[in-house]
Design a protein around this motif. Structure first.
Motif, PDB file in Angstrom:
ATOM      1  N   PRO A   8      38.802  45.784  32.007  1.00 29.63           N
ATOM      2  CA  PRO A   8      38.331  46.595  33.144  1.00 29.63           C
ATOM      3  C   PRO A   8      39.453  47.387  33.812  1.00 29.63           C
ATOM      4  CG  PRO A   8      37.511  44.339  33.302  1.00 29.63           C
ATOM      5  CD  PRO A   8      38.455  44.363  32.139  1.00 29.63           C
ATOM      6  N   THR A   9      40.657  46.820  33.824  1.00 27.46           N
ATOM      7  CA  THR A   9      41.802  47.531  34.408  1.00 27.46           C
ATOM      8  C   THR A   9      42.069  48.819  33.624  1.00 27.46           C
ATOM      9  OG1 THR A   9      42.748  45.338  34.817  1.00 27.46           O
ATOM     10  CG2 THR A   9      44.199  47.238  35.167  1.00 27.46           C
ATOM     11  N   LEU A  10      42.121  48.658  32.315  1.00 25.79           N
ATOM     12  CA  LEU A  10      42.398  49.817  31.458  1.00 25.79           C
ATOM     13  C   LEU A  10      41.272  50.850  31.554  1.00 25.79           C
ATOM     14  CD1 LEU A  10      44.121  51.186  29.283  1.00 25.79           C
ATOM     15  CD2 LEU A  10      42.969  49.783  27.568  1.00 25.79           C
ATOM     16  N   GLU A  11      40.047  50.346  31.569  1.00 26.00           N
ATOM     17  CA  GLU A  11      38.908  51.274  31.654  1.00 26.00           C
ATOM     18  C   GLU A  11      38.990  52.122  32.918  1.00 26.00           C
ATOM     19  OE1 GLU A  11      35.727  48.594  29.078  1.00 26.00           O
ATOM     20  OE2 GLU A  11      35.978  48.232  31.210  1.00 26.00           O
ATOM     21  N   ASP A  12      39.316  51.481  34.020  1.00 27.28           N
ATOM     22  CA  ASP A  12      39.419  52.246  35.265  1.00 27.28           C
ATOM     23  C   ASP A  12      40.565  53.252  35.197  1.00 27.28           C
ATOM     24  OD1 ASP A  12      37.181  51.154  36.381  1.00 27.28           O
ATOM     25  OD2 ASP A  12      38.233  49.606  37.522  1.00 27.28           O
ATOM     26  N   LEU A  13      41.682  52.847  34.621  1.00 25.85           N
ATOM     27  CA  LEU A  13      42.801  53.786  34.478  1.00 25.85           C
ATOM     28  C   LEU A  13      42.394  54.997  33.637  1.00 25.85           C
ATOM     29  CD1 LEU A  13      45.634  51.181  33.951  1.00 25.85           C
ATOM     30  CD2 LEU A  13      45.728  53.010  35.653  1.00 25.85           C
ATOM     31  N   LEU A  14      41.550  54.743  32.636  1.00 23.52           N
ATOM     32  CA  LEU A  14      41.120  55.833  31.760  1.00 23.52           C
ATOM     33  C   LEU A  14      39.933  56.605  32.347  1.00 23.52           C
ATOM     34  CD1 LEU A  14      41.401  53.920  28.377  1.00 23.52           C
ATOM     35  CD2 LEU A  14      42.803  55.866  29.042  1.00 23.52           C
ATOM     36  N   GLY A  15      39.495  56.146  33.496  1.00 27.42           N
ATOM     37  CA  GLY A  15      38.401  56.844  34.169  1.00 27.42           C
ATOM     38  C   GLY A  15      37.048  56.609  33.536  1.00 27.42           C
ATOM     39  N   MET A  16      36.877  55.447  32.908  1.00 26.52           N
ATOM     40  CA  MET A  16      35.546  55.140  32.370  1.00 26.52           C
ATOM     41  C   MET A  16      34.997  53.935  33.126  1.00 26.52           C
ATOM     42  SD  MET A  16      37.209  54.324  28.677  1.00 26.52           S
ATOM     43  CE  MET A  16      36.062  53.222  27.883  1.00 26.52           C
ATOM     44  N   SER A  17      34.081  54.179  34.001  1.00 23.91           N
ATOM     45  CA  SER A  17      33.590  53.118  34.878  1.00 23.91           C
ATOM     46  C   SER A  17      32.987  51.973  34.076  1.00 23.91           C
ATOM     47  CB  SER A  17      32.540  53.677  35.826  1.00 23.91           C
ATOM     48  OG  SER A  17      31.892  52.596  36.451  1.00 23.91           O
ATOM     49  N   SER A  18      33.400  50.766  34.405  1.00 20.36           N
ATOM     50  CA  SER A  18      32.909  49.598  33.665  1.00 20.36           C
ATOM     51  C   SER A  18      31.745  48.929  34.392  1.00 20.36           C
ATOM     52  CB  SER A  18      34.049  48.604  33.463  1.00 20.36           C
ATOM     53  OG  SER A  18      34.593  48.240  34.711  1.00 20.36           O
ATOM     54  N   LYS A  19      31.211  49.635  35.352  1.00 19.86           N
ATOM     55  CA  LYS A  19      30.176  49.040  36.198  1.00 19.86           C
ATOM     56  C   LYS A  19      28.984  48.491  35.412  1.00 19.86           C
ATOM     57  CE  LYS A  19      28.336  49.730  40.714  1.00 19.86           C
ATOM     58  NZ  LYS A  19      28.281  50.537  41.892  1.00 19.86           N
ATOM     59  N   ASN A  20      28.604  49.213  34.383  1.00 21.36           N
ATOM     60  CA  ASN A  20      27.417  48.771  33.637  1.00 21.36           C
ATOM     61  C   ASN A  20      27.740  47.913  32.420  1.00 21.36           C
ATOM     62  OD1 ASN A  20      25.495  50.017  35.259  1.00 21.36           O
ATOM     63  ND2 ASN A  20      26.026  52.007  34.355  1.00 21.36           N
ATOM     64  N   TYR A  21      29.001  47.661  32.208  1.00 20.00           N
ATOM     65  CA  TYR A  21      29.374  46.902  31.020  1.00 20.00           C
ATOM     66  C   TYR A  21      29.161  45.402  31.233  1.00 20.00           C
ATOM     67  CZ  TYR A  21      31.938  51.187  29.695  1.00 20.00           C
ATOM     68  OH  TYR A  21      32.288  52.472  29.387  1.00 20.00           O
ATOM     69  N   ILE A  22      28.872  44.716  30.128  1.00 19.73           N
ATOM     70  CA  ILE A  22      28.811  43.249  30.202  1.00 19.73           C
ATOM     71  C   ILE A  22      30.232  42.757  29.943  1.00 19.73           C
ATOM     72  CG2 ILE A  22      27.774  41.147  29.231  1.00 19.73           C
ATOM     73  CD1 ILE A  22      25.534  42.745  30.285  1.00 19.73           C
ATOM     74  N   GLN A  23      31.014  42.726  30.989  1.00 16.89           N
ATOM     75  CA  GLN A  23      32.411  42.307  30.872  1.00 16.89           C
ATOM     76  C   GLN A  23      32.746  41.409  32.053  1.00 16.89           C
ATOM     77  OE1 GLN A  23      34.592  46.028  30.650  1.00 16.89           O
ATOM     78  NE2 GLN A  23      33.946  46.393  28.532  1.00 16.89           N
ATOM     79  N   PHE A  24      33.496  40.339  31.775  1.00 15.83           N
ATOM     80  CA  PHE A  24      33.668  39.308  32.793  1.00 15.83           C
ATOM     81  C   PHE A  24      34.900  39.478  33.685  1.00 15.83           C
ATOM     82  CE2 PHE A  24      30.330  37.578  30.313  1.00 15.83           C
ATOM     83  CZ  PHE A  24      29.609  36.790  31.191  1.00 15.83           C
ATOM     84  N   GLY A  25      35.795  40.382  33.306  1.00 19.70           N
ATOM     85  CA  GLY A  25      37.015  40.526  34.098  1.00 19.70           C
ATOM     86  C   GLY A  25      36.835  41.426  35.306  1.00 19.70           C
ATOM     87  N   GLN A  26      37.879  41.468  36.121  1.00 17.36           N
ATOM     88  CA  GLN A  26      37.907  42.373  37.273  1.00 17.36           C
ATOM     89  C   GLN A  26      39.188  43.199  37.200  1.00 17.36           C
ATOM     90  OE1 GLN A  26      37.748  39.738  40.680  1.00 17.36           O
ATOM     91  NE2 GLN A  26      35.521  39.877  40.792  1.00 17.36           N
ATOM     92  N   ASP A  27      39.061  44.470  37.466  1.00 19.19           N
ATOM     93  CA  ASP A  27      40.221  45.373  37.447  1.00 19.19           C
ATOM     94  C   ASP A  27      41.372  44.772  38.270  1.00 19.19           C
ATOM     95  OD1 ASP A  27      42.066  47.367  37.875  1.00 19.19           O
ATOM     96  OD2 ASP A  27      40.589  48.926  38.353  1.00 19.19           O
ATOM     97  N   LEU A  28      42.530  44.625  37.628  1.00 21.12           N
ATOM     98  CA  LEU A  28      43.686  44.013  38.305  1.00 21.12           C
ATOM     99  C   LEU A  28      44.222  44.876  39.443  1.00 21.12           C
ATOM    100  CD1 LEU A  28      45.447  42.753  35.073  1.00 21.12           C
ATOM    101  CD2 LEU A  28      44.789  41.269  36.975  1.00 21.12           C
TER     102      LEU A  28
END
Ligand code: GP9
Ligand code: MN
Length: 698
Positions: free
Chosen positions: A537-557
């Motif tokens: 999620p950290t990397l996704e946010d840095l790349l500007g791709m919102s992970s809001k709808n993803y089934i992913q368990f982490g939180q952006d650092l």
């Protein structure tokens, strides 16, 4: 002499005699095939012995089935069973030649990607010597038909047949015992199909695979879309929205995931007799354009590297036992980072100097959508180029640049180093720092291989600088897990200068580095508590791709809304306030143990524990039930494993074609001149043998 021959013939004319001959020939032939048709990585006398020995129990048990039948029928059955087992061996030889792995039930079922093109290419890959696996079958049939050996029509007592079967199982037990003592947790950790065949033989591997597949499928067939509801609810209520200061700042850049094998946080700034062990990584750690994390933990279990990869690619946990890459990697549906990047126009590739079958990467990567997997066979063979699990880091990274420069940009490239792996084997010529003196011989060279890894990273960074790649890339570096496990308490005491390390100190010892480096990034040392599950999620946010709808368990650092609960895979945890490790609870700031919890503390701890257990449990549900197959992620095209093929020749052709289609590779942008020579390395092996022969597409 004559009487001996007569006796032998008389013996062979009995049913037991013929049976034993069949078993012996079958065992010899199998041993020959193991040695000549597969690369099982047999090392040392025990493994050599087991490779020969494991051919016998299966033969006794399977061919022994024929002994329960009467007269001619039992002879025919011996030949038929032998023929079937040999055909299975034959099929595996062909499959292995193409895919460096063994046939699985999932493959037969057709649900795995690896079945593609097999039929088409079969004719092209058969070699005449493959048919030698049928030699014994033919000999035995001929001697029977020509009456060179006569059929013994006498009744063979069931008691005797049972004894043979029992003997087969007893020998198998002995085999298993010896295998476990040579390679503990062989069956629970499921490293590599090669290992199981090497230790237990092809038949045992097949049965093992069958049982695992059956168990797995049973859970999956019961799963339903409904089970996603609590998952989505949990993720929604724990979503940490991005930090706008960082969101999208790496958009469009190349992504490097640099996997630092077994690299622990304590190595950062660690000195050996005044000398820095990892000067390059230290410098990077403190650089103003690096965001480094000093409370970042690994969260792996038995799947170690593969668990780390699972978390980094999917933000899903590995399993409590075994490796999710192995059990589910080839069959589950994933919405993984390589696929997400691919669908945003990125080229995606993983690089690793080990055989492709390890941790089932050759199948798991397909489900995750990696376009390329540059594994060991893509790299030139040079003298002394590998050690332990694969190609030495300096050579591996240098040779990786040969492919890196050909990838159309932007790319997402994962480089998995391997030299800094237990038991830290390194030849003298590559050692340039002393070793630890913990009194634990297998741990002592840890800083020597870490130092070597650090030097290899220096060479890589230098290349990235020279080629301009550094400017348009974001670098993610992370240690995948501990190097010194809790089995080495004495050594840990020496390193931490403790008398008897306690559970708090052991928990903190699980910290690994995590760094994000990018030109212009506002860096610093970030103290947030997090772990590998949070990287994606950290990397996704840095790349500007919102992970809001993803089934992913982490939180952006980098998010300001983090709950900072780090779940260890066994249910223990670290938070800024409390640390629980192996049942003991401590204050995280001071390391003081909490022996008597107040009511309020108990409530807080219960809440944290509830979160941890729920998080791990739900992630396991997603994995075991293959729940992502029910989840429609808007805008995401489901990965079709059949679209991927990592066979060497196929990969090389694909790369050639890709460069023609999209002329944005480093090489293309350099007027089609290779930058390979700009990569300087002091690897002594390459000095001694500078001619590198990279494979060519045929
Ligand atoms: C093998 C390498 C090591 O390919 O990744 O795996 P590990 O033992 O660290 O899980
Ligand atoms: Mn590892």
């Amino acid at each position: 002499m004559k009487t001996a021959v007569r006796k032998l013939r008389a013996g062979l004319n009995t049913k037991l005699g013929f049976f034993l001959l069949t078993v012996v020939l079958f065992a010899l032939k199998s041993y020959w095939a193991y040695q000549n048709k597969f690369n099982l990585g047999v090392k040392g006398s025990v493994q050599h012995f087991l490779l020969a020995f494991n051919t016998i129990p299966g033969a006794l048990i399977f061919i022994g089935i024929a002994l329960y039948f009467r007269g001619r029928l039992s002879y025919w059955l011996m030949s038929i069973i032998n023929f079937l087992l040999s055909t299975w061996l034959f099929a595996n030889i062909l499959y292995y030649r193409e895919f460096s792995d063994f046939i699985t039930f999932n493959l037969i079922k057709g649900s795995s990607a690896t079945s593609n093109n097999l039929g088409k290419s079969l004719a092209g890959i058969i070699r005449p010597s493959d048919f030698l696996v049928y030699v014994d079958v033919i000999i035995l049939i001929v001697v029977l038909l020509t009456h060179l050996i006569r059929v013994d029509m006498r009744y063979f007592k069931v008691r005797y047949a049972l004894t043979i079967t029992a003997l087969g199982f007893v020998l198998f037990g002995v085999n298993l015992g010896m295998a476990e003592s040579n390679r503990s947790q062989l069956l629970t950790r499921t490293f590599d199909n090669n290992y199981i065949v090497k230790y237990l033989g092809l038949q045992a591997y097949t049965i093992y695979d069958g049982i695992k597949t059956g168990q797995n499928n049973a859970i999956k067939s019961k799963a339903s879309a409904n089970q996603l509801k609590p998952v989505r609810k949990f993720l929604k209520s724990n979503y940490a929205s991005p930090n706008i200061q960082y969101y999208g700042t790496a958009k469009g850049k190349n992504v490097f995931i640099i996997h630092l094998e077994s690299f622990q946080q304590f190595l950062i700034d660690y000195k050996y007799h005044g000398q820095e062990v990892t000067p390059t990584l230290n410098k990077l750690y403190h650089a103003s354009d690096t965001m480094a994390f000093d409370n970042f933990f690994h969260q792996v279990a038995q799947g170690k590297t593969s668990d780390a990869e699972m978390m980094l690619e999917n933000s899903l946990f590995g399993l409590p036992e075994g490796s999710a890459f192995v059990t589910d990697g080839g069959t589950n549906t994933f919405q993984a980072m390589p696929a997400l990047m691919d669908q945003r126009g990125y080229t995606t590739a993983s690089f690793h100097g080990d055989v492709p079958s390890f941790w089932n990467r050759d199948n798991a990567y397909k489900s995750m959508g990696y376009q390329y997997f540059f594994s060991k066979n893509y790299f030139p063979v040079t003298k002394n180029y590998d050690k332990g699990y694969g190609i030495k880091d300096k050579i591996f990274l240098k040779d990786s640049s040969y492919y890196l420069e050909q990838l159309p940009q932007p790319f997402y490239a994962k480089l998995i180093t391997v030299t800094n792996h237990y038991p830290y084997l390194l030849d003298k010529q590559n050692k340039s720092i002393g070793k630890l003196h913990t009194g634990d011989k297998t741990v002592d060279p840890y800083i020597q291989t870490a130092h070597y890894l650090d030097q290899s990273i220096a060479e890589l960074l230098d290349y990235l600088d020279k080629t301009g790649l550094r400017k348009n890339s974001i670098l993610i570096l992370y240690g995948d897990h501990y190097g010194i496990s809790n089995n080495h308490m004495g050594a840990i005491d020496k390193i931490l200068k403790t008398k008897k390390v306690n559970n708090y100190q052991l928990a903190m010892f699980q910290k690994v580095p995590f760094m994000i480096n990018m030109e212009g990034l506002k860096g610093g040392i970030n103290h947030t508590y997090g772990g590998e599950i949070d990287v994606l999620p950290t990397l996704e946010d840095l790349l500007g791709m919102s992970s809001k709808n993803y089934i992913q368990f982490g939180q952006d650092l980098l998010s300001k809304q983090r709950n900072q609960i780090v779940s260890f895979r066994d249910g223990d945890f670290v938070t800024p306030k409390y640390t629980k490790y192996d049942g003991d609870v401590y204050y995280t700031k001071t390391g003081k143990q909490i022996k008597h919890q107040t009511k309020a503390q108990k409530k807080q701890l219960d809440d944290i524990q509830h979160y941890v257990t729920t998080e791990l449990g739900l992630s396991d549900k997603v994995m075991n039930g293959d729940l992502l197959r029910f989840y429609h992620l808007p805008g995401f095209k489901k990965v079709n494993k059949k679209d991927y093929n990592y066979n060497l020749n196929h990969g090389l052709k694909q790369l050639k074609h890709a460069q023609k289609k999209k002329k944005t590779s480093v090489k293309a942008e350099n007027n089609n001149q290779s930058t390979f020579d700009e990569y300087s390395t002091d690897a002594p092996e390459l000095k001694a043998d500078p001619t590198l022969k990279f494979p060519k597409a045929k």
